[in-house]
Design a protein around this motif. Structure first.
Motif, PDB file in Angstrom:
ATOM      1  N   ALA A  19      35.857  42.982  39.336  1.00  0.00           N
ATOM      2  CA  ALA A  19      34.528  43.409  38.879  1.00  0.00           C
ATOM      3  C   ALA A  19      33.737  44.078  40.007  1.00  0.00           C
ATOM      4  N   THR A  20      34.125  43.821  41.235  1.00  0.00           N
ATOM      5  CA  THR A  20      33.440  44.397  42.397  1.00  0.00           C
ATOM      6  C   THR A  20      33.815  45.874  42.546  1.00  0.00           C
ATOM      7  N   GLY A  21      32.808  46.710  42.751  1.00  0.00           N
ATOM      8  CA  GLY A  21      33.062  48.155  42.805  1.00  0.00           C
ATOM      9  C   GLY A  21      33.477  48.633  44.176  1.00  0.00           C
ATOM     10  N   LYS A  22      34.597  48.082  44.665  1.00  0.00           N
ATOM     11  CA  LYS A  22      35.111  48.517  45.974  1.00  0.00           C
ATOM     12  C   LYS A  22      36.617  48.633  45.872  1.00  0.00           C
ATOM     13  N   GLU A  23      37.106  49.878  45.857  1.00  0.00           N
ATOM     14  CA  GLU A  23      38.541  50.074  45.655  1.00  0.00           C
ATOM     15  C   GLU A  23      39.367  49.454  46.773  1.00  0.00           C
ATOM     16  N   ALA A  24      38.811  49.437  47.985  1.00  0.00           N
ATOM     17  CA  ALA A  24      39.562  48.873  49.115  1.00  0.00           C
ATOM     18  C   ALA A  24      39.864  47.398  48.859  1.00  0.00           C
ATOM     19  N   MET A  25      38.948  46.700  48.210  1.00  0.00           N
ATOM     20  CA  MET A  25      39.184  45.278  47.897  1.00  0.00           C
ATOM     21  C   MET A  25      40.249  45.140  46.810  1.00  0.00           C
ATOM     22  N   HIS A  26      40.241  46.048  45.845  1.00  0.00           N
ATOM     23  CA  HIS A  26      41.252  46.006  44.770  1.00  0.00           C
ATOM     24  C   HIS A  26      42.654  46.228  45.341  1.00  0.00           C
ATOM     25  N   ALA A  27      42.719  47.152  46.295  1.00  0.00           N
ATOM     26  CA  ALA A  27      44.023  47.554  46.819  1.00  0.00           C
ATOM     27  C   ALA A  27      44.742  46.422  47.550  1.00  0.00           C
ATOM     28  N   LEU A  28      43.992  45.415  47.984  1.00  0.00           N
ATOM     29  CA  LEU A  28      44.601  44.328  48.752  1.00  0.00           C
ATOM     30  C   LEU A  28      45.418  43.362  47.898  1.00  0.00           C
ATOM     31  N   TYR A  29      45.061  43.251  46.631  1.00  0.00           N
ATOM     32  CA  TYR A  29      45.669  42.194  45.799  1.00  0.00           C
ATOM     33  C   TYR A  29      46.145  42.708  44.447  1.00  0.00           C
ATOM     34  N   PRO A  30      46.970  43.727  44.427  1.00  0.00           N
ATOM     35  CA  PRO A  30      47.405  44.246  43.128  1.00  0.00           C
ATOM     36  C   PRO A  30      48.361  43.283  42.435  1.00  0.00           C
ATOM     37  N   PRO A  31      48.504  43.289  41.111  1.00  0.00           N
ATOM     38  CA  PRO A  31      47.659  44.109  40.234  1.00  0.00           C
ATOM     39  C   PRO A  31      46.346  43.406  39.946  1.00  0.00           C
ATOM     40  N   MET A  32      45.301  44.178  39.765  1.00  0.00           N
ATOM     41  CA  MET A  32      43.992  43.605  39.436  1.00  0.00           C
ATOM     42  C   MET A  32      43.966  43.146  37.976  1.00  0.00           C
ATOM     43  N   PRO A  33      43.232  42.083  37.684  1.00  0.00           N
ATOM     44  CA  PRO A  33      43.038  41.701  36.275  1.00  0.00           C
ATOM     45  C   PRO A  33      42.481  42.885  35.469  1.00  0.00           C
ATOM     46  N   GLN A  34      42.876  42.974  34.235  1.00  0.00           N
ATOM     47  CA  GLN A  34      42.467  44.091  33.375  1.00  0.00           C
ATOM     48  C   GLN A  34      41.033  43.930  32.882  1.00  0.00           C
TER      49      GLN A  34
END
Ligand SMILES: Cc1ncc(COP(=O)(O)O)c(C=O)c1O
Length: 396
Positions: A147-162
């Motif tokens: 839910a956080t709008g920071k792609e760098a944070m998403h990239a650390l823990y793929p896959p992100m929840p849908q």
């Protein structure tokens, strides 16, 4: 300072995720903390906007001590008095009807998202998507990371929840375009705290409220940082005059003792027995701490003091502009303030402020964030300003 043995001890055993300031804090009182060498600092970080009463406030220490000696923890299988009392006080003083206690900000936001998904399931044909904003911060669980709008944070823990979409902040059209039949809620901070203290525009929040009403979707305000008097009103939504359907709280809720909560309006309450729970959430100790903080805040109108002293801080910071052309902007509400500079000097400035006895947070490479306790005095505000002045003098 940098050769301290605790740096090596931490390196040996602690998860290496923090970029810490080499400072060992051992004691606090009011707006001040002391390090292991007995050096004193005015604390304008306050555990990142948690210690709304400052350190070791007698009302809070007294309430925790008393409750710890009476009943610390019981299962949610049973009733406990502090939980009921804190929930009643929060409902009585907000636009919300129901409360659920958690243990942290991320858990509170995740609870709010779960509430919205249940609402989508029950009322919106299974709609589940949540739209949030770029540069937002909502926590560090996997769901709140998504839910956080920071792609760098998403990239650390793929896959992100849908089911999470980010759009530009303060852009109503972008929100409208991202809304589909799958959308169950819009999740926003009224001031993006971790993102750099960027306030929402009033017309934007009014427009989002109207859009949510038109579409029958929920508006969630993440008030983990902006709630509990921080902006000069008990809750940030009151600063804007725009009510959410669901709200998350944490940080200041128990003045530094761990607690979180999500609150819903009755119409947004679609959870039923068995749908959610928590082992520690709502335990008597955390709730007794919350009651003490809320009573102290309301009895002394600390939100009003936050407006007064925060307004004074902002004014004094702005007057530096004439003398210090490096200052670009001072923004915020109440006691959530950023001073932004034309150069990336916040690291150096924070380091120099520490040397001069003041803790502030380098929220952006070119901006510092001030989050003093809400009971700060004008004299303490003056003291902080002169330390910032002096520190700027030294580095420029
Ligand atoms: C707006 C907002 N939401 C959620 C969180 C996460 O809170 P916690 O660190 O207690 O999980 C934070 C923390 O900074 C926050 O500022």
């Amino acid at each position: 300072m940098t050769t301290a043995p605790w740096i090596e001890r931490e390196k040996a055993v602690y998860m290496p995720v923090f970029r810490r300031t080499p400072l060992m804090l051992v004691r606090g009182q009011g707006p001040r903390v002391w390090d292991d060498h007995g050096r004193e600092y005015l604390d304008f970080v306050e555990g990142i906007a948690c210690n709304v009463l400052g350190h070791c406030h007698p009302a809070l220490v007294g309430a925790i001590t008393k409750q710890a000696g009476t009943l610390m923890h019981v299962s949610s299988l049973y009733y406990n008095e502090p939980q009921l009392e804190l929930a009643e006080k929060l409902v009585a003083n907000s636009c919300m009807d129901r409360v659920f206690f958690q243990n942290s900000g991320a858990e509170a936001v995740e609870g709010a998202i779960k509430a919205a998904r249940r609402y989508g399931m029950v009322h919106l044909n299974g709609a589940y998507e949540v739209i949030s904003a770029w540069h937002s911060f909502h926590g560090r669980t996997l769901v709140t990371t998504a839910a956080t709008g920071k792609e760098a944070m998403h990239a650390l823990y793929p896959p992100m929840p849908q089911g999470f979409i980010s759009v530009d902040y303060n852009d109503l059209e972008a929100l409208k375009q991202a809304t589909t039949d799958k959308t169950c809620a819009i999740l926003l901070e009224v001031v993006q705290g971790e993102g750099g203290v960027y306030p929402a525009d009033r017309e934007y929040l009014q427009g989002v409220r109207q859009w949510c009403d038109d579409r029958g979707i929920l508006l969630i305000f993440d008030e983990v940082q902006t709630g509990m008097g921080r902006l000069g009103t008990l809750f940030g939504y009151q600063t804007y005059g725009v009510e959410p359907d669901v709200m998350s709280l944490a940080k200041g809720l128990a003045g530094g003792f761990p607690i979180g909560a999500f609150l819903t309006k009755e119409k947004a309450t679609a959870m039923a027995p068995g749908d959610h729970g928590s082992t520690f959430g709502g335990n008597p100790l955390a709730c007794a701490a919350g009651i003490a903080v809320l009573d102290e805040m309301l009895d002394n109108d600390l939100p009003a003091n936050a407006t007064k002293v925060g307004g004074y801080l902002m004014e004094r910071l702005r007057t530096m502009e004439a003398k210090r052309p490096v200052l670009r902007e001072v923004r915020g509400y109440g006691c959530l303030i950023a001073a932004e500079f034309t150069e990336d000097l916040s690291g150096k400035l924070v380091e120099t402020c520490i040397k001069n006895g003041l803790l502030v947070n380098p929220v952006l490479p070119n901006a510092i964030r001030l989050m003093p306790p809400l009971n700060l005095t004008m004299a303490e505000a003056d003291e902080a300003i002169s330390k910032i002045h002096q520190s700027l003098e030294e580095i420029l």
